[in-house]
Enzyme design. Structure first.
Site, mmCIF file in Angstrom:
data_model
loop_
_atom_site.group_PDB
_atom_site.id
_atom_site.type_symbol
_atom_site.label_atom_id
_atom_site.label_comp_id
_atom_site.label_asym_id
_atom_site.label_seq_id
_atom_site.Cartn_x
_atom_site.Cartn_y
_atom_site.Cartn_z
ATOM 1 N N LYS A 29 94.950 20.839 75.527
ATOM 2 C CA LYS A 29 95.560 20.008 74.484
ATOM 3 C C LYS A 29 95.624 20.797 73.160
ATOM 4 O O LYS A 29 94.989 21.856 73.035
ATOM 5 C CB LYS A 29 94.753 18.714 74.361
ATOM 6 C CG LYS A 29 94.858 17.826 75.625
ATOM 7 C CD LYS A 29 93.968 16.598 75.504
ATOM 8 C CE LYS A 29 94.122 15.672 76.704
ATOM 9 N NZ LYS A 29 93.242 14.469 76.590
ATOM 10 N N TYR A 69 101.862 9.779 79.458
ATOM 11 C CA TYR A 69 100.803 8.785 79.248
ATOM 12 C C TYR A 69 101.321 7.350 79.358
ATOM 13 O O TYR A 69 100.755 6.439 78.743
ATOM 14 C CB TYR A 69 100.146 9.015 77.879
ATOM 15 C CG TYR A 69 99.172 10.187 77.855
ATOM 16 C CD1 TYR A 69 98.059 10.220 78.703
ATOM 17 C CD2 TYR A 69 99.347 11.246 76.971
ATOM 18 C CE1 TYR A 69 97.164 11.280 78.681
ATOM 19 C CE2 TYR A 69 98.446 12.322 76.949
ATOM 20 C CZ TYR A 69 97.357 12.322 77.798
ATOM 21 O OH TYR A 69 96.461 13.371 77.766
ATOM 22 N N ASN A 132 89.474 15.804 73.005
ATOM 23 C CA ASN A 132 88.694 16.218 74.184
ATOM 24 C C ASN A 132 89.273 17.433 74.929
ATOM 25 O O ASN A 132 88.991 17.653 76.095
ATOM 26 C CB ASN A 132 88.409 15.026 75.106
ATOM 27 C CG ASN A 132 89.668 14.392 75.665
ATOM 28 O OD1 ASN A 132 90.759 14.877 75.431
ATOM 29 N ND2 ASN A 132 89.506 13.319 76.409
ATOM 30 N N HIS A 135 93.297 18.123 79.625
ATOM 31 C CA HIS A 135 93.735 17.050 80.525
ATOM 32 C C HIS A 135 93.654 17.532 81.972
ATOM 33 O O HIS A 135 93.909 18.700 82.252
ATOM 34 C CB HIS A 135 95.188 16.664 80.222
ATOM 35 C CG HIS A 135 95.815 15.838 81.321
ATOM 36 N ND1 HIS A 135 95.629 14.476 81.421
ATOM 37 C CD2 HIS A 135 96.583 16.187 82.399
ATOM 38 C CE1 HIS A 135 96.265 14.022 82.497
ATOM 39 N NE2 HIS A 135 96.852 15.036 83.114
ATOM 40 N N GLU A 146 102.924 14.930 87.639
ATOM 41 C CA GLU A 146 102.790 15.575 86.332
ATOM 42 C C GLU A 146 103.300 17.018 86.359
ATOM 43 O O GLU A 146 103.919 17.482 85.399
ATOM 44 C CB GLU A 146 101.321 15.509 85.873
ATOM 45 C CG GLU A 146 100.913 14.073 85.543
ATOM 46 C CD GLU A 146 99.412 13.874 85.332
ATOM 47 O OE1 GLU A 146 98.657 14.867 85.369
ATOM 48 O OE2 GLU A 146 98.994 12.703 85.149
HETATM 49 P P1 ADP Z 1 91.155 11.245 80.993
HETATM 50 O O1 ADP Z 1 91.942 12.182 80.111
HETATM 51 O O2 ADP Z 1 89.697 11.635 81.069
HETATM 52 O O3 ADP Z 1 91.802 11.027 82.339
HETATM 53 P P2 ADP Z 1 92.174 8.578 80.189
HETATM 54 O O4 ADP Z 1 93.246 8.707 81.218
HETATM 55 O O5 ADP Z 1 91.369 7.319 80.138
HETATM 56 O O6 ADP Z 1 91.130 9.806 80.253
HETATM 57 O O7 ADP Z 1 92.832 8.757 78.747
HETATM 58 C C1 ADP Z 1 93.779 9.743 78.520
HETATM 59 C C2 ADP Z 1 93.524 10.381 77.187
HETATM 60 O O8 ADP Z 1 93.753 9.416 76.158
HETATM 61 C C3 ADP Z 1 92.110 10.885 76.957
HETATM 62 O O9 ADP Z 1 91.855 12.148 77.524
HETATM 63 C C4 ADP Z 1 92.059 10.910 75.436
HETATM 64 O O10 ADP Z 1 92.754 12.059 74.918
HETATM 65 C C5 ADP Z 1 92.872 9.674 75.073
HETATM 66 N N1 ADP Z 1 92.002 8.519 74.877
HETATM 67 C C6 ADP Z 1 91.474 7.723 75.833
HETATM 68 N N2 ADP Z 1 90.704 6.765 75.302
HETATM 69 C C7 ADP Z 1 90.764 6.940 73.958
HETATM 70 C C8 ADP Z 1 90.184 6.293 72.820
HETATM 71 N N3 ADP Z 1 89.396 5.224 72.974
HETATM 72 N N4 ADP Z 1 90.457 6.776 71.593
HETATM 73 C C9 ADP Z 1 91.263 7.849 71.435
HETATM 74 N N5 ADP Z 1 91.844 8.517 72.451
HETATM 75 C C10 ADP Z 1 91.603 8.071 73.695
#
Ligand code: ADP
Length: 169
Positions: A29, A69, A132, A135, A146
């Site tokens: 990211k 997303y 974080n 992805h 994807e």
């Molecule tokens: P992952 O990336 O671990 O599969 P998710 O699919 O739940 O997690 O969410 C996608 C992305 O959306 C996360 O990696 C993060 O960048 C963002 N995200 C998820 N939850 C939150 C939150 N509560 N606040 C801000 N960003 C979030």
């Protein structure tokens, strides 16, 4: 002449049955790119033994971020997430291997980096869900979806690593 010697013929394409081989979409990211973590993150998957089949630096347009997303459209953080993902270049990757989807998710760690185990990418390199750094697809179906979304035809490269037989029998 030394006479006949039996030659072992290796067939690397038969190393794993095709059903077990999966593809996953991994993306560094914008925060990971800005923080200079691209090499570190690629290394984690390389060292594990997965095969890189696609790689590019890319400025993600808003419509692509929204499509990627789309399951999160109704979440309160969605607008912030789109701003974050489009805020600078990302590194798009396709990785292939037996069980690569679940394994990559383990290597990446929990969505919230403070909950992610030490030794994982997020556990070692990040502190906040909104930053974080990486992805990874959550299912083999989404892996395919994807990769098709982020890569054009011809950008994914199918090849046989010379070390394939030293990674899986
Ligand atoms: P992952 O990336 O671990 O599969 P998710 O699919 O739940 O997690 O969410 C996608 C992305 O959306 C996360 O990696 C993060 O960048 C963002 N995200 C998820 N939850 C939150 C939150 N509560 N606040 C801000 N960003 C979030």
């Amino acid at each position: 002449s030394r006479g006949s010697t039996k030659t072992h013929i290796f067939l690397p394409h038969l190393v794993a049955s095709m059903e077990q081989v999966e593809q996953t979409y991994i993306m560094v990211k914008p925060d990971g790119v800005q923080r200079g973590l691209v090499g570190e993150i690629i290394s984690r998957f390389e060292k594990k033994g997965f095969k890189l089949t696609g790689l590019k630096l890319f400025q993600c347009p808003k419509d692509l971020a929204e499509e990627h997303y789309k399951d999160l459209t109704s979440r309160p953080f969605f607008p912030k997430l789109i701003t974050y993902i489009t805020s600078g270049p990302v590194v798009c990757m396709a990785w292939e291997g037996v069980g690569v989807v679940a394994s990559a998710r383990k290597l990446i760690g929990s969505t919230d980096p403070l909950q992610a185990e030490p030794g994982t990418i997020r556990g070692d390199l990040a502190v906040q869900t909104g930053r974080n750094v990486v992805h990874g697809s959550d299912s083999p179906e989404n892996g395919k979806r994807e990769i098709a979304l982020w890569f054009k035809e011809g950008e994914v490269c199918h090849w046989t690593p010379a070390l394939a037989l030293w990674i899986s029998e």
